[in-house]
Design a protein around this motif. Structure first.
Motif, PDB file in Angstrom:
ATOM      1  N   ALA A  52      -1.299 -16.566  -9.309  1.00 33.12           N
ATOM      2  CA  ALA A  52       0.045 -16.210  -9.776  1.00 33.12           C
ATOM      3  C   ALA A  52       0.574 -14.948  -9.110  1.00 33.12           C
ATOM      4  O   ALA A  52       1.782 -14.752  -8.988  1.00 33.12           O
ATOM      5  N   GLN A  53      -0.309 -14.072  -8.651  1.00 27.66           N
ATOM      6  CA  GLN A  53       0.147 -12.803  -8.098  1.00 27.66           C
ATOM      7  C   GLN A  53       0.655 -12.960  -6.651  1.00 27.66           C
ATOM      8  O   GLN A  53       1.296 -12.054  -6.124  1.00 27.66           O
ATOM      9  N   VAL A  54       0.424 -14.097  -6.011  1.00 35.59           N
ATOM     10  CA  VAL A  54       0.843 -14.259  -4.615  1.00 35.59           C
ATOM     11  C   VAL A  54       2.356 -14.073  -4.469  1.00 35.59           C
ATOM     12  O   VAL A  54       2.832 -13.388  -3.573  1.00 35.59           O
ATOM     13  N   GLY A  55       3.098 -14.667  -5.400  1.00 35.79           N
ATOM     14  CA  GLY A  55       4.560 -14.546  -5.343  1.00 35.79           C
ATOM     15  C   GLY A  55       5.005 -13.099  -5.437  1.00 35.79           C
ATOM     16  O   GLY A  55       5.640 -12.579  -4.510  1.00 35.79           O
ATOM     17  N   THR A 167       1.120   9.857  -6.176  1.00 37.46           N
ATOM     18  CA  THR A 167       0.006   8.944  -6.413  1.00 37.46           C
ATOM     19  C   THR A 167       0.222   8.129  -7.688  1.00 37.46           C
ATOM     20  O   THR A 167       0.029   6.910  -7.735  1.00 37.46           O
ATOM     21  N   GLN A 168       0.680   8.857  -8.705  1.00 29.08           N
ATOM     22  CA  GLN A 168       0.916   8.196  -9.990  1.00 29.08           C
ATOM     23  C   GLN A 168       1.975   7.092  -9.839  1.00 29.08           C
ATOM     24  O   GLN A 168       1.810   5.969 -10.315  1.00 29.08           O
ATOM     25  N   LEU A 169       3.021   7.446  -9.132  1.00 29.51           N
ATOM     26  CA  LEU A 169       4.122   6.505  -8.916  1.00 29.51           C
ATOM     27  C   LEU A 169       3.625   5.302  -8.112  1.00 29.51           C
ATOM     28  O   LEU A 169       3.959   4.150  -8.398  1.00 29.51           O
ATOM     29  N   ALA A 170       2.792   5.600  -7.118  1.00 34.25           N
ATOM     30  CA  ALA A 170       2.296   4.542  -6.247  1.00 34.25           C
ATOM     31  C   ALA A 170       1.427   3.566  -7.015  1.00 34.25           C
ATOM     32  O   ALA A 170       1.385   2.375  -6.701  1.00 34.25           O
ATOM     33  N   GLN A 171       0.725   4.100  -8.011  1.00 32.43           N
ATOM     34  CA  GLN A 171      -0.205   3.230  -8.724  1.00 32.43           C
ATOM     35  C   GLN A 171       0.407   2.588  -9.957  1.00 32.43           C
ATOM     36  O   GLN A 171      -0.231   1.766 -10.623  1.00 32.43           O
ATOM     37  N   TYR A 172       1.637   2.960 -10.245  1.00 37.44           N
ATOM     38  CA  TYR A 172       2.273   2.406 -11.435  1.00 37.44           C
ATOM     39  C   TYR A 172       2.615   0.943 -11.205  1.00 37.44           C
ATOM     40  O   TYR A 172       3.196   0.573 -10.187  1.00 37.44           O
ATOM     41  N   HIS A 173       2.245   0.101 -12.134  1.00 34.58           N
ATOM     42  CA  HIS A 173       2.529  -1.329 -12.004  1.00 34.58           C
ATOM     43  C   HIS A 173       3.423  -1.782 -13.132  1.00 34.58           C
ATOM     44  O   HIS A 173       3.223  -1.420 -14.277  1.00 34.58           O
ATOM     45  N   VAL A 174       4.421  -2.533 -12.774  1.00 34.98           N
ATOM     46  CA  VAL A 174       5.302  -3.088 -13.802  1.00 34.98           C
ATOM     47  C   VAL A 174       4.788  -4.482 -14.140  1.00 34.98           C
ATOM     48  O   VAL A 174       4.839  -5.373 -13.292  1.00 34.98           O
ATOM     49  N   PRO A 175       4.252  -4.667 -15.340  1.00 35.88           N
ATOM     50  CA  PRO A 175       3.680  -5.983 -15.665  1.00 35.88           C
ATOM     51  C   PRO A 175       4.771  -7.038 -15.793  1.00 35.88           C
ATOM     52  O   PRO A 175       5.854  -6.764 -16.314  1.00 35.88           O
ATOM     53  N   LEU A 176       4.487  -8.209 -15.260  1.00 32.27           N
ATOM     54  CA  LEU A 176       5.439  -9.315 -15.368  1.00 32.27           C
ATOM     55  C   LEU A 176       4.952 -10.372 -16.344  1.00 32.27           C
ATOM     56  O   LEU A 176       5.586 -11.396 -16.521  1.00 32.27           O
ATOM     57  N   PHE A 181       2.238  -8.501 -11.593  1.00 33.54           N
ATOM     58  CA  PHE A 181       2.958  -7.234 -11.681  1.00 33.54           C
ATOM     59  C   PHE A 181       3.780  -7.001 -10.426  1.00 33.54           C
ATOM     60  O   PHE A 181       3.592  -7.660  -9.406  1.00 33.54           O
ATOM     61  N   LEU A 182       4.704  -6.051 -10.546  1.00 33.94           N
ATOM     62  CA  LEU A 182       5.449  -5.568  -9.387  1.00 33.94           C
ATOM     63  C   LEU A 182       5.186  -4.094  -9.235  1.00 33.94           C
ATOM     64  O   LEU A 182       4.975  -3.386 -10.225  1.00 33.94           O
ATOM     65  N   SER A 183       5.219  -3.607  -7.987  1.00 34.16           N
ATOM     66  CA  SER A 183       5.073  -2.169  -7.780  1.00 34.16           C
ATOM     67  C   SER A 183       6.439  -1.503  -7.914  1.00 34.16           C
ATOM     68  O   SER A 183       7.473  -2.172  -7.973  1.00 34.16           O
TER      69      SER A 183
END
Lengths: 339, 521
Positions: A52-55, A167-176, A181-183
């Motif tokens: 599912a994460q490929v998209g 770094t924090q921003l880079a590692q933050y993931h928006v769960p879908l 997730f999206l970065s």
């Protein structure tokens, strides 16, 4: 308003057969790209059982390219070209890294400075095109060399960005949901596309971009601010490149003077595959997003295949580009009406 | 009919207008006035100063001398946008709109109907555009691309755009624009057919009745007598006079425009020798799907064959087939007795066929090259780039053709783009004549050029034919075709429907009936 007195007969208003109507619809190329994407994705899911994460990953891994392609879309729609994109991205990343690491500028302020510099650089190239009538190809070629050189002036080595906030921003993931997730970069890319679509279709500036791409001479005689708009599109492209540079730093957490070399060509390819006419005047920014996704999918499929070497990515990209340019010719979007 | 009554205040008054370009005095001491609610013809040969006057009025050029008053107030117009805001709108000969955008958008470009936050209100835009066009008797899908409509419709949309301020004044107040007082139509009819002209004229009359003053520039005298109330005539950058149309007949008008008697125009009597020998060109059942139905055609040396037909009847398509610009998909073609298959213009050129396109700006003249370079182009192309034509030979040839065709100014080093339309046409003629063709195809050689130059070009064609050249002459003007041709091919709906031997019984009326009925095969 006067009431019509002698109503003149309406001249033949092209009783177009349905097929021709469809072929002449400006959205057809975008629809073709969307269809291509879906077919490729379907094929990939079936053959390699994509998870599912490929998209979402297509977007996460190519977010900087999406942003750059949005800027290039503006320029190409107005009938120009921007070759400086890759260099501006590289330079922006370096400038950000240098500002944060060497001068201890707060990350937010540094980002604003980078965006301002990128925008100004774009506007400068636009000025060359508009004021001195330098062909866009040449004007932005100078940008390509200048910004690449400037990034090497900042540092010959890559500068790792070890700012905690970054770094924090880079590692933050928006769960879908469903574990996908999206970065942050991907979100920025989506917002950029949305804002660009809004600007292009619902503001005067946007419509002037299309008008100039359709016929600069006419736009001038219609009293449109051609000069301002043309400088504007290069500034937009400069801004987008700088933004892409920021997102790129988020993606790999360092600035490198040799980053994003040749990325302008990927961006142009994505724009063309997305159905925008290289001569300007027709196209949609959503198409450019789809174009990037298609390019990303080619990479994904070929690496999933495993046995194919990476240059097949370029070969497929080339074939696809050719196909879409031919499609543009066949559709004859610019077919002039002689009779 | 607008009276020049003492009480009528002109909406526009230009006094003592002068404009100089380098050493050329384009306008000097020209007065021009326009009354509200009239259609006013601005007349003159090419180079008389019509365009310069219009451009001075619309702010494209600065004035050297003179003053402009709009509604009795002195104004200075510094650019077309400002002119439009003052109520002076212009529609140029070439449709200057964006074919890639929709009809509605073209009308409102630059003064979009916006809501809060500068967001364009598309639905309102389309509705107002449709209403506006309805007033012009046009029902279009305003959401369709402009480029998908015929040129005539595009022209009407351009006019709608020009007068748009009247449609919904409240919506465009951001620009502070005022209602259109003066509408300038520069050669609006040159690419329209008869019906389209009729529609245009009805729109013009309606606007006139609403009080708009219209400046009408046209080379078609018939149209001027049909639609105009008054006229101003210019010659060599000077004012000849201002007349009521009813007070001046055509002969008088032509005399005033060219400043000399129209010598020899009627004297182009046909050399009634029957064609001798084999035809220079023979087409049998030649045709191209979607272009022109299969046709038979013969052209002999010393013969002028005219092609008559409405715009879009296949005149140009036929010519392009004979020149190899398009490939035929049926039939045979023989040039000088030899069967040939034309694989492109170069094969036709090699066999002595020359073609002057109707579209001289886009397909003929290269404006940035000099007159000399333009003239020598076809000859050099025929020789190939490896064998340059010696310079003194070039100079000699160019000088000869400039003199023979009376190209003015007679300066081979001038940019071709700087010359008037008639002279550009002569350059094209020279370019092909220099290659000594057997067959010359002229597609609308006199379109958009003035009466004097027209007569000269016709005389030239007659002289060339007398010298043994075969000429295929295509023109929208029946009178011209009648005067020049020995045989007239009549086209209708993309097929050659009749061939008439020109004689006393063949009249314009006769050809028109043939076009209408398609009989007489």
């Amino acid at each position: 308003m006067n009431a019509p007195t002698t109503v003149a007969a309406a001249p033949a208003t092209a009783t177009t057969p349905r097929l021709r109507r469809v072929l002449h619809d400006r959205r057809l190329p975008v629809a073709a790209t969307a269809l291509l994407f879906l077919m490729m994705y379907g094929y990939g899911s079936y053959r390699y059982s994509f998870d599912a994460q490929v998209g979402p990953n297509l977007l996460v891994n190519n977010c900087y390219l999406v942003i750059a392609a949005v800027g290039v879309t503006f320029v190409i729609l107005a009938g120009g070209i921007d070759l400086s994109v890759g260099s501006v991205i590289g330079f922006s990343g370096m400038l950000l890294a240098k500002l944060i690491v060497a001068y201890h500028v707060p990350a937010g302020v540094a980002a604003l400075i980078v965006l301002a510099v990128g925008t100004a650089g774009g506007a400068l190239m636009g000025g060359m095109v508009q004021v001195y009538k330098v062909p866009p190809f040449i004007a932005t070629l100078t940008g390509l060399f200048l910004f690449r050189g400037l990034s090497l002036v900042l540092s010959k080595e890559a500068i790792p960005v070890d700012d905690a906030g970054v770094t924090q921003l880079a590692q933050y993931h928006v769960p879908l949901g469903g574990g996908t997730f999206l970065s942050v970069g991907a979100l920025v890319a989506l917002v950029t596309v949305a804002v660009a679509a809004y600007v292009l279709h619902l503001t005067r500036f946007g419509r002037q971009v299309y008008a100039i791409g359709g016929s600069e001479q006419s736009a001038l005689l219609m009293g449109l601010p051609v000069g301002r708009t043309k400088v504007g599109v290069y500034a937009v492209s400069g801004f987008c490149s700088a933004l892409a540079g920021l997102v790129f730093v988020l993606y790999i957490q360092s600035g490198d003077p040799l980053h994003a070399i040749g990325l302008e060509l990927d961006a142009i390819a994505a724009v063309v595959i997305g159905g925008t006419l290289l001569t300007g005047g027709a196209g949609y920014v959503v198409g450019s997003l789809l174009g990037v996704l298609v390019l990303g999918l080619i990479k994904t499929i070929i690496s999933a295949e495993g046995t194919l070497s990476s240059w097949w990515i370029k070969i497929f990209t080339g074939v696809l580009l050719l196909a879409f340019i031919l499609l543009q010719r066949v559709i004859g979007v610019r077919g002039t009406n002689r009779a | 009919m607008a009276e020049v009554a003492p009480g009528t205040r002109p909406v526009l008054r230009m006094t003592g207008i002068g404009k100089r370009f380098g050493t050329v005095q384009a306008l000097s001491e020209v007065d021009f006035r326009l009354l509200p609610g009239e259609i006013h013809a601005l007349l003159g040969e090419n180079g008389a100063g019509k365009s310069t006057l219009i451009k001075a009025l619309t702010g494209v050029y600065d004035l050297d001398t003179g003053s402009v008053e709009l509604d009795g107030t002195p104004v200075r117009v510094s650019n077309p946008h400002q002119a439009q805001r003052m109520g002076i709108s212009t529609v140029y000969q070439e449709v200057n709109l964006c074919p890639n955008l929709t009809v509605a958008e073209n009308i409102f470009l630059g003064r979009e109907l916006t809501g809060p936050g500068g967001v364009i209100r598309w639905r309102k835009t389309r509705r107002v555009a449709a209403e506006l066009l309805a007033r012009f008797g046009l029902t279009l899908d305003v959401g369709a691309r402009l480029g998908s409509y015929p040129l005539a419709v595009q022209q009407l949309v351009a006019i709608a755009r020009a007068v748009e301020y009247r449609a919904d004044g409240s919506a465009t107040d951001r620009d502070g624009g005022s209602a259109t007082k003066v509408l300038i139509l520069d050669e609006p009819t040159s690419s329209l057919d008869r019906d389209e002209v009729r529609v245009l004229f009805s729109v013009m009359r309606r606007l006139r009745d609403e009080g708009v003053a219209i400046v009408f520039v046209s080379h078609f005298l018939d149209q001027i007598y049909e639609i105009c109330d008054r006229m101003t005539i210019l010659r060599n950058g000077r004012l000849v006079g201002e007349y009521r149309v009813a007070d001046l007949d055509r002969v008088g008008l032509v005399r005033l425009m060219i400043g000399k008697e129209l010598g020899g125009l009627e004297a182009l009597a046909e050399t009634d020798r029957p064609p001798v020998g084999d035809p220079v060109l023979r087409a049998e059942a030649l045709g191209r799907r979607g272009g022109i139905a299969p046709f038979d055609l013969e052209l002999h040396a010393s013969e002028v064959v005219g092609l008559a037909g409405l715009l879009g009847s296949g005149r140009t398509e036929l010519a392009r087939l004979l020149f190899g610009a398009d490939a035929g998909d049926s039939g045979r073609l023989a040039i000088a007795g030899e069967p040939v298959v034309l694989r492109g213009p170069h094969t036709a050129i090699a066999r002595g066929v020359a073609f002057c396109s109707e579209n001289r700006r886009a397909e003929g003249i290269i404006p940035d090259l000099t007159v000399r370079e333009n003239i020598i182009l076809a000859m050099q192309a025929a020789r190939g780039w490896l064998r340059p034509v010696p310079r003194d030979r070039v100079d000699d040839l160019v000088a000869r053709f400039i003199a023979a065709l009376d190209i003015r100014p007679a300066d081979p080093e001038l940019r071709a783009g700087a010359l008037s339309g008639g002279n550009q046409q002569k350059i094209l003629l020279a370019r092909w004549l220099i290659t000594q063709p057997r067959l010359l195809i002229l597609d609308e050689p006199t379109r958009g050029i003035d009466v004097g130059a027209k007569a000269e070009i016709q005389k030239l064609v007659a002289a060339l034919a007398a010298d043994g050249l075969a000429v295929l002459y295509i023109s929208a003007e029946l009178e011209e075709v009648l005067r020049l041709s020995r045989t007239i091919g009549v086209l209708r709906d993309r097929s050659l429907v009749a061939r008439l031997d020109n004689g006393a019984e063949v009249t314009e009326e006769h050809i028109m009936r043939t076009i209408a009925s398609g009989a007489h095969r």
